[in-house]
Design an enzyme around this catalytic site. Structure first.
Site, PDB file in Angstrom:
ATOM      1  N   VAL A   1       0.847  -1.370  -0.004  1.00 21.87           N
ATOM      2  CA  VAL A   1      -0.138   0.057  -0.138  1.00 21.87           C
ATOM      3  C   VAL A   1       1.032   1.314  -0.014  1.00 21.87           C
ATOM      4  CG1 VAL A   1      -2.232  -1.178   1.007  1.00 21.87           C
ATOM      5  CG2 VAL A   1      -0.186  -0.150   2.409  1.00 21.87           C
ATOM      6  N   GLY A   2       2.136   1.181   0.057  1.00 22.61           N
ATOM      7  CA  GLY A   2       2.972   2.285   0.097  1.00 22.61           C
ATOM      8  C   GLY A   2       4.529   1.989   0.173  1.00 22.61           C
ATOM      9  N   ARG A   3       5.229   2.938  -0.589  1.00 25.97           N
ATOM     10  CA  ARG A   3       6.861   2.754  -0.536  1.00 25.97           C
ATOM     11  C   ARG A   3       7.468   3.940  -0.247  1.00 25.97           C
ATOM     12  NH1 ARG A   3       8.147  -2.149  -2.837  1.00 25.97           N
ATOM     13  NH2 ARG A   3       6.725  -3.065  -4.305  1.00 25.97           N
ATOM     14  N   GLY A   4       8.386   4.241   0.636  1.00 17.71           N
ATOM     15  CA  GLY A   4       8.926   5.323   0.645  1.00 17.71           C
ATOM     16  C   GLY A   4      10.424   4.966   1.189  1.00 17.71           C
ATOM     17  N   ALA A   5      11.033   6.256   1.696  1.00 23.06           N
ATOM     18  CA  ALA A   5      12.632   6.281   1.937  1.00 23.06           C
ATOM     19  C   ALA A   5      12.805   5.105   3.263  1.00 23.06           C
ATOM     20  CB  ALA A   5      13.134   7.443   2.446  1.00 23.06           C
TER      21      ALA A   5
ATOM     22  N   GLY B   1      11.193   2.330   3.780  1.00 22.76           N
ATOM     23  CA  GLY B   1      10.889   0.791   3.598  1.00 22.76           C
ATOM     24  C   GLY B   1       9.472   0.810   2.561  1.00 22.76           C
TER      25      GLY B   1
ATOM     26  N   VAL C   1       5.440  -0.614   2.784  1.00 17.09           N
ATOM     27  CA  VAL C   1       4.301  -0.780   3.746  1.00 17.09           C
ATOM     28  C   VAL C   1       3.214  -1.824   3.135  1.00 17.09           C
ATOM     29  CG1 VAL C   1       2.395   0.534   4.838  1.00 17.09           C
ATOM     30  CG2 VAL C   1       4.482   1.578   4.366  1.00 17.09           C
TER      31      VAL C   1
ATOM     32  N   LYS D   1       4.808  -2.373   8.446  1.00 18.00           N
ATOM     33  CA  LYS D   1       5.779  -1.377   7.860  1.00 18.00           C
ATOM     34  C   LYS D   1       7.188  -2.303   7.870  1.00 18.00           C
ATOM     35  CE  LYS D   1       6.007   2.819   8.439  1.00 18.00           C
ATOM     36  NZ  LYS D   1       5.900   4.500   8.829  1.00 18.00           N
TER      37      LYS D   1
ATOM     38  N   ASP E   1       6.449  15.681  11.981  1.00 19.89           N
ATOM     39  CA  ASP E   1       5.979  15.475  10.503  1.00 19.89           C
ATOM     40  C   ASP E   1       4.662  15.557  10.460  1.00 19.89           C
ATOM     41  OD1 ASP E   1       6.606  15.234   7.829  1.00 19.89           O
ATOM     42  OD2 ASP E   1       6.691  13.062   7.815  1.00 19.89           O
TER      43      ASP E   1
END
Length: 688
Positions: free
Chosen positions: A10-14, A16, A18, A33, A128
């Protein structure tokens, strides 16, 4: 990952990847995560663990819940709550330029304030805050703050110097390289509030230098005059360039525009503080959907008495009380709309939203101690439930040693013994004051029923949840497992549950089309699940079922069911036409008619077939029924005053004498074990 099944990314980021996963133990959706740590330095690994440290310190209904963490495949796995409604950013974009109403903005914002107040009270800075990190439940009404990956835990009240966060939400002091403290979180929260009111970010630019310049100057487009001056002033104060002139979290929450929103959040979505003082309550009128509890009022069609009347009366018998006695009420103007009896409780709900219990003055005839003598009638005094200062209760149900109550906003609360997990709070701990069942926040519960040690609740969207003791399959979840939190009950497609009833070891559900479904123990065929012919011949005997199964055998399978009640080993069923059927054990005549030893088919209580029955309740070995004309009948075991008269056991329904000088309407009836509660009101006060 043996305990989880991956569904999708459901998600990717710096940090790692998700994953949305299914927790196999309870079939609950969770977020995992996955943060690779193999190539990280020691400091980077510590930074990755920071989110775990922060989340484990926080526990709040408006913060994404942390479950556990573990290492697998050279990655740190953090297991968290799944928010089905997506991000607040997605929600705002879905508005297609249509501004939100101020009430909705304040509802979202009040929840954010409550969560950030909790964060700051732990000496934690979020650092954040942004609409992408603010999540919604599936109803898109409950806010969940998430992504604490770069939060800072302060070992003292020193300030954090690291420049972090999304550029559009960073504060002017961070742009200047000054320390970061709680006031920087207030700036970011002000940016979010601006976005709620304008559907645009307060500070946007084509490049970073231009963005920093805008932030340093504090220049942003004016807020629409569609909103109140108070809301616009609040946004301006939170976006003040001088952090010293920004309000802190408590000052914001004390502003008049916020106070009402926070009170509503405490009532609807957050934990309710249990104060020892009481203030007058002016509850909202319950909607039709919320007041769909079975059993309509019935009236005596006689002339009205001339003398002044009380607004309500509550009568009690059984437990050593051989005839109906009138119980004291808290005040002369108390109007009781519902009563409920448990093994150790006698509870009532008033028209103005108050819940109270009757307590016995010492050990008397109502004592549960073996060998207690039936000498005289015990004295009772009413006591209001503590902590109702901002809550309007509209429905109550009592279990053996616990109570569930429902607010007019559909929020479920429980208190008492936590044995078997029947309070629904995720543990076996006892709770002395009413506490919200947080797993059901976001659902509007319209009715709840308590068995001896399990609970069923139904929502306005015809969803059923069950928890507590699970043996015999009484929870209808397909197994005999017990659960300490509400579990969604699967139901045949096309069937819409609207009424639930819990027995000692079974459960019954009525659907909108008046069909009856049962789950749990079918001992003595008390759930009518044996397959019978019209002649009463049993062709298949069913001991228990572990999922809700429709009753199809005649006569119940051919009838439209209005309401049901269950005793220890028998049940009573009222049809839409007002006919009363009973089934199950008949050792003491609790079925109201003579039965053949070999016959287990449900039978019509023919003695009252010329009356239209509207309410019914079952005790352990007796039954009480109320007719449309407010006649009260009882039958079954008579010991310790169960039948409300000095009688021997009887299978013939006979009237219970209610000591009233008034012509009355029966409002509510409840039985538990050997006790009955009956609430009435004067006929002329009927306005329905």
């Amino acid at each position: 990952m043996d305990n989880y099944e991956k569904i999708r990314v459901v998600g990717r980021g710096a940090y790692g990847t998700v994953h949305l996963c299914l927790r196999l133990s309870d079939k609950k959706h969770v977020i995992i995560k996955q943060i690779p740590v193999e190539q990280m330095t020691k400091d980077e690994r510590q930074a990755a663990l920071n989110e775990v440290i922060v989340l484990s310190m926080l526990s709040h209904p408006n913060i994404i819940e942390y479950y556990e963490n573990f290492l697998e495949d050279k990655a740190l796995m953090i297991v968290m709550e799944y928010a089905q409604g997506g991000t607040l950013n997605d929600y705002l974009q879905s508005q297609n330029g249509r501004l939100l109403e101020e009430e909705e903005i304040l509802c979202f914002f009040a929840q954010m304030l409550l969560s950030i107040q909790h964060v700051h009270s732990k000496q934690i800075l979020h650092r954040d805050l942004k609409t992408q990190n603010i999540l919604l439940d599936k109803t898109k009404k409950v806010v969940k703050i998430g992504d604490f990956g770069i939060s800072k835990v302060l070992s003292s009240k020193s300030k954090a110097y690291t420049v972090v966060g999304t550029p559009c939400y960073i504060s002017p002091e961070l742009c200047e390289g000054k320390p970061y403290n709680q006031k920087s979180d207030i700036w970011a929260l002000g940016c979010v509030l601006y976005e709620l009111a304008s559907l645009k970010r307060a500070f946007e630019a084509a490049n970073l230098p231009a963005l920093i310049l805008k932030i340093m100057r504090g220049t942003f487009a004016p807020i629409s005059e569609h909103y109140s001056n108070e809301l616009r002033s609040l946004i301006l104060s939170m976006l003040h360039l001088d952090p010293g002139k920004r309000p802190d979290i408590n000052q914001i929450m004390a502003q008049p525009i916020i106070i009402n929103a926070i009170i509503n959040i405490h009532t609807d979505l957050g934990k309710i503080p249990c104060a020892r003082t009481y203030r007058p309550i002016t509850p909202a009128l319950p909607s039709t959907a919320r007041s769909r509890v079975r059993g309509s009022a019935v009236s005596v069609r006689e002339s009205m008495p001339a003398k002044p009347q009380s607004l309500s009366s509550v009568y009690c018998w059984g437990g050593g009380i051989n005839s109906a006695i009138k119980l004291p009420l808290p005040t002369n103007d108390t109007q009781v709309i519902e009563v409920s009896a448990g093994r150790t409780q006698k509870a009532a709900v008033t028209k103005n939203g108050r819940l109270f219990n009757w307590e016995s003055q010492g050990v008397g005839a109502d004592s549960l101690i073996p060998g207690a003598l039936d000498t005289g009638s015990p004295g009772y005094f009413p006591r209001f439930l503590e902590g109702q200062s901002a809550v309007a209760i509209q429905h109550v149900a009592c279990g053996d040693l616990f109570v569930a109550c429902l607010t007019d906003r559909g929020i479920l609360m429980t208190y008492g013994s936590g044995a078997h997990g029947c309070l629904g709070h995720g543990s076996l701990n006892d709770v002395t004051q009413a506490k919200i069942v947080e797993a059901l926040l976001g659902y509007e519960v319209v009715q709840v029923s308590c068995g001896a040690s399990h609970v069923l609740a139904v929502t306005n969207e015809n969803q059923v949840f069950a928890w507590g003791r699970g043996d015999n399959g009484r929870l209808g979840l397909g197994n005999a497992d017990s659960h300490t939190t509400p579990q969604a009950v699967s139901f045949p497609e096309g069937s819409s549950p609207c009424f639930v009833n819990c027995g000692v070891d079974c459960s019954m559900i009525i659907t909108l089309d008046n069909k009856l479904f049962c789950s749990g123990s079918n001992r003595y065929n008390k759930c009518c699940l044996d397959e019978n012919t019209r002649e009463g011949v049993t062709t298949k005997s069913v001991e228990e079922v572990r999922t809700f199964t429709r009753v199809t055998s005649p006569p119940i399978g051919n009838s439209l069911v209005k309401t049901v009640a269950t005793g220890t080993s028998h049940s009573a069923i009222v049809t839409v036409d007002g006919e009363l059927y009973t089934c199950g054990a008949n050792q003491f005549g609790q079925l109201g008619y003579q039965t053949d030893f070999n016959s287990k088919q449900a039978g019509l209580v023919s003695t009252v077939k010329d009356r239209k029955i509207t309410m019914v309740a079952c005790g352990d070995t007796f039954t009480v029924a109320v007719s449309q004309d407010a006649e009260v009948f009882s039958f079954g075991k008579s010991a310790r005053g169960r039948l409300g008269r000095s009688d021997s056991d009887t299978m013939t329904p006979k009237p219970v004498s209610i000591p009233s000088d008034e012509v009355f309407t029966v409002v509510s009836i409840s039985c538990s074990h050997g006790t009955t509660l009956l609430a009435t009101k004067p006929t002329q006060s009927v306005t329905d």
